[in-house]
Design an enzyme around this catalytic site. Structure first.
Site, PDB file in Angstrom:
ATOM      1  N   CYS A   1       0.830  -1.214   0.000  1.00  0.00           N
ATOM      2  CA  CYS A   1       0.000   0.000   0.000  1.00  0.00           C
ATOM      3  C   CYS A   1       0.865   1.266   0.000  1.00  0.00           C
ATOM      4  CB  CYS A   1      -0.911  -0.030   1.226  1.00  0.00           C
ATOM      5  SG  CYS A   1      -1.748   1.514   1.572  1.00  0.00           S
TER       6      CYS A   1
ATOM      7  N   CYS B   1       0.227   3.549   2.984  1.00  0.00           N
ATOM      8  CA  CYS B   1       0.843   2.989   4.192  1.00  0.00           C
ATOM      9  C   CYS B   1       2.329   3.354   4.253  1.00  0.00           C
ATOM     10  CB  CYS B   1       0.684   1.472   4.229  1.00  0.00           C
ATOM     11  SG  CYS B   1      -1.029   0.913   4.222  1.00  0.00           S
TER      12      CYS B   1
END
Length: 197
Positions: free
Chosen positions: A53, A56
């Site tokens: 991600c 993230c």
């Protein structure tokens, strides 16, 4: 600046940067399956992430700073991160539906009657949610997130609750205060009172 000095300066900056990152990371715990047991004794602020991600990855240095700040102010809240793709059952338990998701694990489970008795001896006032997933549990979590600085919130299965507690329906929210317990009856202002002796 001479190329040699510039190279040395860049290496020094890179070293300082990586040491700083390593230092900050030291205050964020990488969580795994053992988190199920470890969370019982502490309040956790957890970043559920996916390794692939992009959001993230952008959050990671900021999250490391959060860990450092919480440690530096002496907060009792522990900061962690968990790969939600590797530990999907735990992520699901916390209602993670996207990445990154930050959750405050403030409702501690009471896995045994002995632990329940220990909590009763240790805390004059505390709340307990009894039951599975429900709209009541969602309200309980919301209330806990607002009131965690004032009292303690736990969850337990029906077989862990002391025998003197009478539950007419499940799920239920109980508040224990001194020698009395109260059962939440669906109205935020109203609890039914019962003596424990």
């Amino acid at each position: 600046m001479a190329p040699r000095k510039r190279g040395a300066a860049l290496r020094l900056c890179a070293t300082v940067f990586f040491l700083d990152m390593a230092f900050c990371k030291g205050f964020v715990e990488d969580l795994d399956e053992s988190f199920k047991d470890n969370r019982k004794d502490d309040i956790w602020l957890v970043d559920f992430y996916a390794p692939w991600c992009g959001h993230c990855k952008k959050l990671e240095p900021i999250w490391n700073e959060v860990g450092l700040e919480m440690k530096s102010i002496g907060s009792p809240v522990k900061v962690g991160k968990m790969d939600a793709t590797s530990y999907s059952s735990i992520a699901s338990e916390f209602g993670v539906r996207g990445y990154p998701t930050i959750k405050l694990a403030l409702i501690r489970p009471l896995p045994s009657q002995q632990m329940f008795e220990h909590v009763q001896k240790r805390h004059r006032v505390f709340f307990v949610y009894v039951g599975g997933e429900s709209p009541l549990k969602e309200k309980y979590i919301d209330a806990a997130s607002e009131l965690i600085v004032y009292t303690y919130f736990f969850s337990a299965s029906e077989d862990v609750v002391p025998e003197y507690v009478t539950l007419k329906e499940m799920p239920a929210v109980l508040v224990f205060k001194d020698e009395t317990y109260f059962v939440y009856d669906g109205k935020f202002q109203s609890f039914r009172s019962h003596k424990t002796f």
